[in-house]
Design an enzyme around this catalytic site. Structure first.
Site, PDB file in Angstrom:
ATOM      1  N   ASP A 149       4.454  -5.978   9.844  1.00 25.46           N
ATOM      2  CA  ASP A 149       4.463  -4.550   9.530  1.00 25.46           C
ATOM      3  C   ASP A 149       5.911  -4.057   9.417  1.00 25.46           C
ATOM      4  O   ASP A 149       6.662  -4.093  10.389  1.00 25.46           O
ATOM      5  CB  ASP A 149       3.719  -3.773  10.623  1.00 25.46           C
ATOM      6  CG  ASP A 149       3.406  -2.349  10.235  1.00 25.46           C
ATOM      7  OD1 ASP A 149       4.139  -1.785   9.392  1.00 25.46           O
ATOM      8  OD2 ASP A 149       2.430  -1.792  10.775  1.00 25.46           O
TER       9      ASP A 149
ATOM     10  N   HIS B 250       1.289  -3.558   7.069  1.00 25.18           N
ATOM     11  CA  HIS B 250       0.772  -2.294   7.600  1.00 25.18           C
ATOM     12  C   HIS B 250      -0.690  -2.074   7.206  1.00 25.18           C
ATOM     13  O   HIS B 250      -1.263  -1.050   7.551  1.00 25.18           O
ATOM     14  CB  HIS B 250       1.643  -1.146   7.086  1.00 25.18           C
ATOM     15  CG  HIS B 250       1.509   0.138   7.843  1.00 25.18           C
ATOM     16  ND1 HIS B 250       1.707   0.229   9.208  1.00 25.18           N
ATOM     17  CD2 HIS B 250       1.188   1.394   7.428  1.00 25.18           C
ATOM     18  CE1 HIS B 250       1.525   1.484   9.596  1.00 25.18           C
ATOM     19  NE2 HIS B 250       1.202   2.200   8.552  1.00 25.18           N
TER      20      HIS B 250
ATOM     21  N   SER C  63      -2.405   4.000  11.550  1.00 27.09           N
ATOM     22  CA  SER C  63      -1.061   4.545  11.386  1.00 27.09           C
ATOM     23  C   SER C  63      -0.952   5.932  12.016  1.00 27.09           C
ATOM     24  O   SER C  63      -1.199   6.085  13.210  1.00 27.09           O
ATOM     25  CB  SER C  63      -0.680   4.547   9.897  1.00 27.09           C
ATOM     26  OG  SER C  63       0.694   4.761   9.733  1.00 27.09           O
TER      27      SER C  63
END
Length: 263
Positions: free
Chosen positions: A216, A244, A101
């Site tokens: 996601d 995610h 991320s």
């Protein structure tokens, strides 16, 4: 074992170093966590990969996890400089850098700014790149963070995974996010809104594995496709059963892919 590494005067980062005796060529993995988490998110990598004789190093960013929490320094340049300071201090070479991320965006800036110093391969996991949050989403998260941070973190937890998570797992994940300081949590939301890494992508010379969940809802899968197009030596592996959090949702596949990529 865990220890602290100074990255600038008055700022020390916490480093979890599992199996340091496994520091052989191509056998060291450095993990950079996502917002607003810590190295603990990679528990299910450390459990398995350290047992396969890999040295697993998790770095808590400034302001997060067990690291010092200064009021300043929440830019991609500074966070990349912190990673560089740790890699230099530990004299790491030929490592695989894994960024999830926002940690993926930090890893991208590191590879660009420092010419991939000490890194031979890069793994980007649901990377918040080339951009992070839209202004609308960022401003909503920012308002919640500054007024009801636990509510914000519960929302992050609820939207993070595609697969079912138990209440105890949700509680563990929720508490991980609250280990960060409120000011650093807010500062990185602004970072994700206001900065991007477009210009860094063509400068990445290392082989790059891109892993991204097709479900996601935090960072759209189409951004992984952009990364694949813009990073010269990259390969995209979709995770069809993940949101995610593919590092947990498809952890066996994830761990196997990292090991294969390092060969």
């Amino acid at each position: 074992m865990g220890y602290y590494v100074p990255v600038e005067q008055g700022v020390n980062l916490f480093v979890e170093d599992v199996n340091p005796s496994g520091n052989k060529s191509n056998k060291t993995i450095v993990f950079i966590h996502g917002w607003p988490l810590s190295h603990k998110q990679f528990e299910y990598q450390f459990d398995v990969l350290a047992g396969k004789e890999y040295r697993c190093i998790g770095i808590d960013w400034r302001g997060f996890g067990k690291s010092d929490k200064p009021i300043h320094g929440y830019t991609y340049n500074r966070l990349a400089a912190d990673i560089h300071a740790v890699i230099q201090a530990l004299q790491l070479k030929d490592v695989t850098l894994v960024g999830h991320s926002t940690g993926g965006a930090i890893a991208i800036r590191y590879m660009s700014k420092y010419n991939g110093h000490g890194v031979s391969k890069l793994v980007l996991v649901d990377a918040a790149a080339p951009i992070g949050f839209t202004a609308e989403n960022a401003n909503k998260l920012l308002e919640e963070t500054l007024n009801d941070r636990p509510k914000m973190m519960q929302g992050v937890t609820d939207n993070f995974f595609f697969q079912y998570i138990t209440k105890p797992f949700s509680d563990w994940f929720f508490q991980m996010g609250l280990e960060a300081a409120g000011w650093s949590t807010a500062a990185v939301i602004k970072l994700l809104r206001d900065e991007n890494v477009y210009e860094d992508l063509p400068k990445i010379a290392a082989p790059t594995l891109i892993i991204h969940g097709t479900h996601d809802s935090v960072i759209p899968f189409k951004q992984a496709q952009q990364l694949n197009q813009m990073i010269p030596k990259s390969e995209l592996i979709p995770f069809y059963y993940s949101g995610h959090g593919g590092f947990w949702e498809e952890r066996e596949k994830f761990n196997d892919l990292v090991v294969q990529f390092m060969q």
